[in-house]
Design a protein around this motif. Structure first.
Motif, PDB file in Angstrom:
ATOM      1  N   ARG A  92      -3.472  54.165 -14.734  1.00  0.00           N
ATOM      2  CA  ARG A  92      -3.148  55.577 -14.525  1.00  0.00           C
ATOM      3  C   ARG A  92      -1.654  55.763 -14.312  1.00  0.00           C
ATOM      4  NH1 ARG A  92      -5.464  58.402  -9.256  1.00  0.00           N
ATOM      5  NH2 ARG A  92      -3.793  57.110  -8.339  1.00  0.00           N
ATOM      6  N   SER A 129      -2.560  60.857 -16.428  1.00  0.00           N
ATOM      7  CA  SER A 129      -3.109  60.258 -17.648  1.00  0.00           C
ATOM      8  C   SER A 129      -3.787  58.945 -17.301  1.00  0.00           C
ATOM      9  CB  SER A 129      -1.998  60.005 -18.674  1.00  0.00           C
ATOM     10  OG  SER A 129      -1.411  61.223 -19.097  1.00  0.00           O
ATOM     11  N   SER A 186      -5.520  62.677 -20.871  1.00  0.00           N
ATOM     12  CA  SER A 186      -4.292  63.148 -20.230  1.00  0.00           C
ATOM     13  C   SER A 186      -4.428  64.608 -19.815  1.00  0.00           C
ATOM     14  CB  SER A 186      -3.105  62.997 -21.189  1.00  0.00           C
ATOM     15  OG  SER A 186      -1.935  63.561 -20.614  1.00  0.00           O
ATOM     16  N   ASP A 189      -1.683  66.003 -17.994  1.00  0.00           N
ATOM     17  CA  ASP A 189      -0.337  66.188 -17.465  1.00  0.00           C
ATOM     18  C   ASP A 189       0.201  67.594 -17.705  1.00  0.00           C
ATOM     19  OD1 ASP A 189       0.402  63.584 -16.317  1.00  0.00           O
ATOM     20  OD2 ASP A 189       0.081  62.855 -18.349  1.00  0.00           O
ATOM     21  N   THR A 242      -6.093  69.556 -21.514  1.00  0.00           N
ATOM     22  CA  THR A 242      -6.594  68.182 -21.421  1.00  0.00           C
ATOM     23  C   THR A 242      -6.669  67.596 -22.818  1.00  0.00           C
ATOM     24  OG1 THR A 242      -7.917  68.677 -19.454  1.00  0.00           O
ATOM     25  CG2 THR A 242      -8.502  66.705 -20.704  1.00  0.00           C
TER      26      THR A 242
END
Length: 417
Positions: free
Chosen positions: A125, A129, A162, A164, A169
């Motif tokens: 991780r 992500s 991911s 972020d 997503t």
């Protein structure tokens, strides 16, 4: 020293020693979880009307699923490992009543007394992500693992998820092998897709590569959209789009709308050609939920999917999926949560599905299914959180055997830590 090591000893045995180099990482252990799921499963399926190899399928079994999820090591990139162990035990089967899909059986009907599997997943991780390599239980619209019998279906492969970017997503992955819900071994994947004659499409082959990529985006808190592309090598490629919208009409009344669209074509020599469009509208009022569903298919084949998974069509039901080539289907569904009447833990669901406008040879096909699902989770006392479920199926068709089916399921999930 010995007393501090005892909680880790069964776990290190389960993971085959893979955790030992990591136990010095406090966060990896402190954030870990170990859960044991127990499922007692009974199924009785009667066939009648058309000639079938057997008139009844009946089995009773006990399943256990142990899931371990570690935390992550400290640092910019954290590492961890998950584990999944399953065990299925035969309680009653054989005598010509095997092949419910719950137990491991050969073609002659001989049923194994027990079967199971074990899998590890390494993970890393960074920020939001996560990269995972090993055993997966996907719940993707293009690959939705089957967990409708005793033990879950699993895949072997790599996946990156991911989150972020805000409200977005991203998912990317590839599976190289599958273990079916009643199997102990991994094998190549295969495609299921029905042709106009009701048989599997021509040209399909086993494959060791299923690749996919997708994005899900929250346009607003009430509106969400997603898109996926998938490819089962030498069999089919598939585009999937989805829109969901939740609307609060009054303080007590809400409406959820969803649209799913698949566009699937051929890879290699497989004769895949399908467009699937499904629409669902669900009205919810206090404990009541009333749903209306319709799907339309066009093309020379039915909706393709990885054999053994649950097709992600709206009308995939307890017994049938209603995805013959050209088949249109509609559904009326009702659900009630008795918590609204002062009985928390008790729920009831009924749905009626009817499919038509498809051909089986020269015959105009018609089929229908009525499902009833009554469930209760015990709310208090020494049996608290044990779930009880009764499922009843009535299936009728003019081209296949009629089916009457009952399933009794008792489940309990224990958080070990």
């Amino acid at each position: 020293m010995h007393s501090a090591s005892k909680p880790l000893l069964p776990l290190s045995t389960l993971l085959g020693g893979c955790m030992l180099p990591l136990v010095c990482q406090a966060q990896l252990i402190e954030d870990s979880q170990l859960n044991l799921g127990a499922r007692n499963f009974y199924m009785n399926r009667d066939f009648h009307g058309e000639a079938t190899p057997q008139s009844k399928a009946e089995e009773w079994a006990q399943g256990f699923t142990l899931r371990y999820q570690s935390g992550y090591t400290e640092g910019t990139v954290g590492f961890g490992v998950d584990a999944l162990g399953t065990l299925g035990l035969k309680l009653d089967s054989g005598g010509g009543t095997a092949h419910t899909g719950a137990l491991l059986a050969d073609r002659s009907g001989d049923v194994a007394d027990q079967y199971g599997s074990f899998g590890l997943t390494a993970k890393a991780r960074a920020a939001s992500s996560v990269l995972s390599i090993g055993t997966h239980e996907p719940l993707l619209p293009v690959a939705f693992r089957n967990d409708t019998r005793l033990l879950p279906q699993t895949f072997k492969g790599t996946q990156l998820v991911s989150s972020d970017l805000k409200d977005l997503t991203l998912t990317l992955g590839q599976f190289t092998a599958v273990r079916l819900r009643n199997s102990t071994d991994y094998e190549d994947m295969s495609m299921s897709a029905l042709a106009r004659n009701g048989r599997q499409v021509a040209g399909r082959v086993s494959s060791d590569r299923f690749s996919y990529a997708g994005a899900s985006y929250a346009v607003t808190p009430a509106l969400k959209a997603s898109y996926f592309y998938a490819e089962l090598k030498d069999n089919y490629d598939q585009h999937y789009g989805n829109l969901t919208h939740d609307a609060r009409l009054t303080d007590s009344l809400s409406l959820k709308s969803e649209v799913r669209y698949f566009n699937s074509g051929s890879q290699g020599r497989a004769e895949v050609d399908n467009r699937y469009l499904g629409i669902m509208e669900t009205f919810s009022y206090k404990g009541h939920a009333l749903g209306f569903i319709y799907h339309n298919q066009s093309g020379r084949s039915g909706l393709p999917f990885i054999n053994g998974t649950d097709p992600y069509g709206f009308n995939t039901s307890t017994y049938k999926s209603f995805i013959n080539a050209g088949e249109d289907a509609w559904q009326l569904r009702y659900r009630y949560d008795f918590a609204a009447a002062g009985l928390p833990g008790l729920t009831w669901m009924s749905r009626y599905v009817q499919g038509n406008h498809f051909k089986i040879g020269q015959r105009n096909g018609r089929e229908r299914e009525l499902d009833t699902d009554l469930a209760y989770v015990i709310q208090q006392g020494p049996l608290k959180n044990i779930g009880l479920r009764w499922r009843n199926v009535v299936y009728r068709a003019n081209y296949a055997a009629n089916v009457d089916e009952n399933r009794l399921i008792v489940e309990y999930n224990l958080k070990v830590w």
